[in-house]
Design a protein around this motif. Structure first.
Motif, PDB file in Angstrom:
ATOM      1  N   PHE A 163       0.834  -1.209   0.000  1.00  0.00           N
ATOM      2  CA  PHE A 163       0.000   0.000   0.000  1.00  0.00           C
ATOM      3  C   PHE A 163       0.870   1.262   0.000  1.00  0.00           C
ATOM      4  CE2 PHE A 163      -3.083   2.952   2.101  1.00  0.00           C
ATOM      5  CZ  PHE A 163      -3.991   2.952   1.051  1.00  0.00           C
ATOM      6  N   GLY A 164       1.874   1.263   0.862  1.00  0.00           N
ATOM      7  CA  GLY A 164       2.792   2.400   0.916  1.00  0.00           C
ATOM      8  C   GLY A 164       3.526   2.579  -0.397  1.00  0.00           C
ATOM      9  N   LEU A 165       3.885   1.448  -1.021  1.00  0.00           N
ATOM     10  CA  LEU A 165       4.617   1.521  -2.291  1.00  0.00           C
ATOM     11  C   LEU A 165       3.748   2.148  -3.373  1.00  0.00           C
ATOM     12  CD1 LEU A 165       7.250   0.757  -3.755  1.00  0.00           C
ATOM     13  CD2 LEU A 165       6.137  -1.352  -4.430  1.00  0.00           C
ATOM     14  N   LEU A 166       2.466   1.747  -3.405  1.00  0.00           N
ATOM     15  CA  LEU A 166       1.558   2.305  -4.422  1.00  0.00           C
ATOM     16  C   LEU A 166       1.409   3.821  -4.230  1.00  0.00           C
ATOM     17  CD1 LEU A 166      -0.415   1.524  -6.754  1.00  0.00           C
ATOM     18  CD2 LEU A 166      -2.216   1.559  -5.040  1.00  0.00           C
ATOM     19  N   LEU A 167       1.182   4.229  -2.971  1.00  0.00           N
ATOM     20  CA  LEU A 167       1.021   5.665  -2.696  1.00  0.00           C
ATOM     21  C   LEU A 167       2.296   6.428  -3.066  1.00  0.00           C
ATOM     22  CD1 LEU A 167      -0.850   5.629   0.740  1.00  0.00           C
ATOM     23  CD2 LEU A 167      -1.803   6.175  -1.483  1.00  0.00           C
ATOM     24  N   ASN A 168       3.455   5.869  -2.689  1.00  0.00           N
ATOM     25  CA  ASN A 168       4.718   6.540  -2.992  1.00  0.00           C
ATOM     26  C   ASN A 168       4.951   6.629  -4.492  1.00  0.00           C
ATOM     27  OD1 ASN A 168       5.079   6.692  -0.288  1.00  0.00           O
ATOM     28  ND2 ASN A 168       6.956   5.509  -0.212  1.00  0.00           N
ATOM     29  N   ALA A 169       4.560   5.555  -5.222  1.00  0.00           N
ATOM     30  CA  ALA A 169       4.745   5.568  -6.672  1.00  0.00           C
ATOM     31  C   ALA A 169       3.922   6.690  -7.285  1.00  0.00           C
ATOM     32  CB  ALA A 169       4.348   4.218  -7.265  1.00  0.00           C
ATOM     33  N   VAL A 170       2.683   6.868  -6.785  1.00  0.00           N
ATOM     34  CA  VAL A 170       1.836   7.942  -7.316  1.00  0.00           C
ATOM     35  C   VAL A 170       2.464   9.306  -7.011  1.00  0.00           C
ATOM     36  CG1 VAL A 170      -0.409   9.064  -7.080  1.00  0.00           C
ATOM     37  CG2 VAL A 170      -0.280   6.580  -7.227  1.00  0.00           C
ATOM     38  N   VAL A 171       2.916   9.485  -5.774  1.00  0.00           N
ATOM     39  CA  VAL A 171       3.534  10.767  -5.389  1.00  0.00           C
ATOM     40  C   VAL A 171       4.795  11.022  -6.214  1.00  0.00           C
ATOM     41  CG1 VAL A 171       4.653  12.013  -3.501  1.00  0.00           C
ATOM     42  CG2 VAL A 171       2.568  10.737  -3.070  1.00  0.00           C
ATOM     43  N   MET A 172       5.652   9.976  -6.341  1.00  0.00           N
ATOM     44  CA  MET A 172       6.883  10.101  -7.136  1.00  0.00           C
ATOM     45  C   MET A 172       6.540  10.505  -8.567  1.00  0.00           C
ATOM     46  SD  MET A 172       9.787   9.324  -5.795  1.00  0.00           S
ATOM     47  CE  MET A 172       9.523   9.778  -4.121  1.00  0.00           C
ATOM     48  N   GLY A 173       5.547   9.793  -9.141  1.00  0.00           N
ATOM     49  CA  GLY A 173       5.145  10.063 -10.519  1.00  0.00           C
ATOM     50  C   GLY A 173       4.714  11.505 -10.692  1.00  0.00           C
ATOM     51  N   LEU A 174       3.921  11.997  -9.736  1.00  0.00           N
ATOM     52  CA  LEU A 174       3.442  13.388  -9.820  1.00  0.00           C
ATOM     53  C   LEU A 174       4.609  14.364  -9.694  1.00  0.00           C
ATOM     54  CD1 LEU A 174       0.142  13.255  -7.729  1.00  0.00           C
ATOM     55  CD2 LEU A 174       0.387  13.483 -10.193  1.00  0.00           C
ATOM     56  N   LEU A 175       5.500  14.090  -8.733  1.00  0.00           N
ATOM     57  CA  LEU A 175       6.633  15.004  -8.524  1.00  0.00           C
ATOM     58  C   LEU A 175       7.525  15.062  -9.761  1.00  0.00           C
ATOM     59  CD1 LEU A 175       7.791  14.363  -4.853  1.00  0.00           C
ATOM     60  CD2 LEU A 175       6.674  16.373  -5.787  1.00  0.00           C
TER      61      LEU A 175
END
Ligand SMILES: [Zn+2]
Length: 235
Positions: A163-175
């Motif tokens: 779950f944390g990985l998915l959220l981080n991937a979305v944040v990373m992608g946006l950044l």
């Protein structure tokens, strides 16, 4: 007739690039988490002593390498070290060996890493089993590895927290996407203000760009028919 497959192919291409983008972002999130675990500055680490709770006991029971064989009891308080994107919790536990009646001691270091959410977890164990004859202690890393740095050894976790990985991937992608998106938007606005085609930058006189064929603001309304002169009036 031809529009549908082409539209679907376009959708597939968008979906495929989105998946590649998310996978790339997830890899970036993992590398960032490991990087924080390795390079977190010692001077910025915040250390606290906290009392152990039911969650700590259940974590210990589910993760301890000796499993049910030894009935460990957590002793004292847990030492929690935090840094943005990093949490290190140290536990102490004790038990009486059923085999020898001797006290057994154990310590564990649990490391969670990742930013802005923890996406990696792992632990390091030291278990002194009071067996007869006295054996050597069990020292092992579980879902983690040790990395020697100038300031000492660091425990770097590698087990994924989905779950944390998915959220981080979305944040990373946006950044990662923010920079290029702002640049592209600024370029389009600048081209439009200078009377150039916003898509290719070619100086445009009419509604339609003579270089790339982009049609002003009516992009989707005017059918794309290159043979027909664009500026003729309807009879
Ligand atoms: Zn153009």
């Amino acid at each position: 007739m031809n529009v549908r497959p082409r539209g679907r192919r376009r959708q597939y291409r968008i979906a495929a690039s989105l998946i590649c983008y998310l996978v790339g972002s997830a890899v970036g999130a993992v590398i960032l988490g490991m990087g924080i675990a390795i390079f977190a500055a010692d001077s910025s680490l915040v250390v606290r002593l906290q009392s152990t709770e039911a969650a700590d006991r259940s974590w210990w029971k589910s993760e301890v390498p000796t499993k049910e064989r030894i009935d460990w009891r957590l002793r004292g308080r847990r030492k929690q070290t935090t840094f943005p994107g990093l949490e290190i919790i140290e536990y102490k536990a004790g038990a009486f060996s059923l085999e020898t009646g001797q006290p057994e001691t154990a310590t564990a270091t649990r490391v969670d890493a990742g930013w802005p959410f923890f996406c990696l977890t792992g632990s390091s164990w030291y278990l002194m089993t009071a067996s007869s004859p006295p054996g050597s202690p069990i020292i092992l890393e579980s879902s983690a590895f040790r990395f020697e740095t100038a300031s000492g050894s660091r425990i770097v976790p590698w087990r994924l927290r989905p779950f944390g990985l998915l959220l981080n991937a979305v944040v990373m992608g946006l950044l990662v996407a923010i920079g290029p998106t702002i640049w592209l938007l600024a370029r389009r606005i600048e081209r439009r203000m200078r009377g150039k085609c916003p898509a290719c930058g070619y100086p445009t006189v009419g509604v339609r760009c003579s270089e790339c064929g982009r049609i002003g603001r009516h992009r989707h309304l005017v059918p794309d028919e290159p043979d027909r002169p664009m500026l003729t009036r309807e009879p």
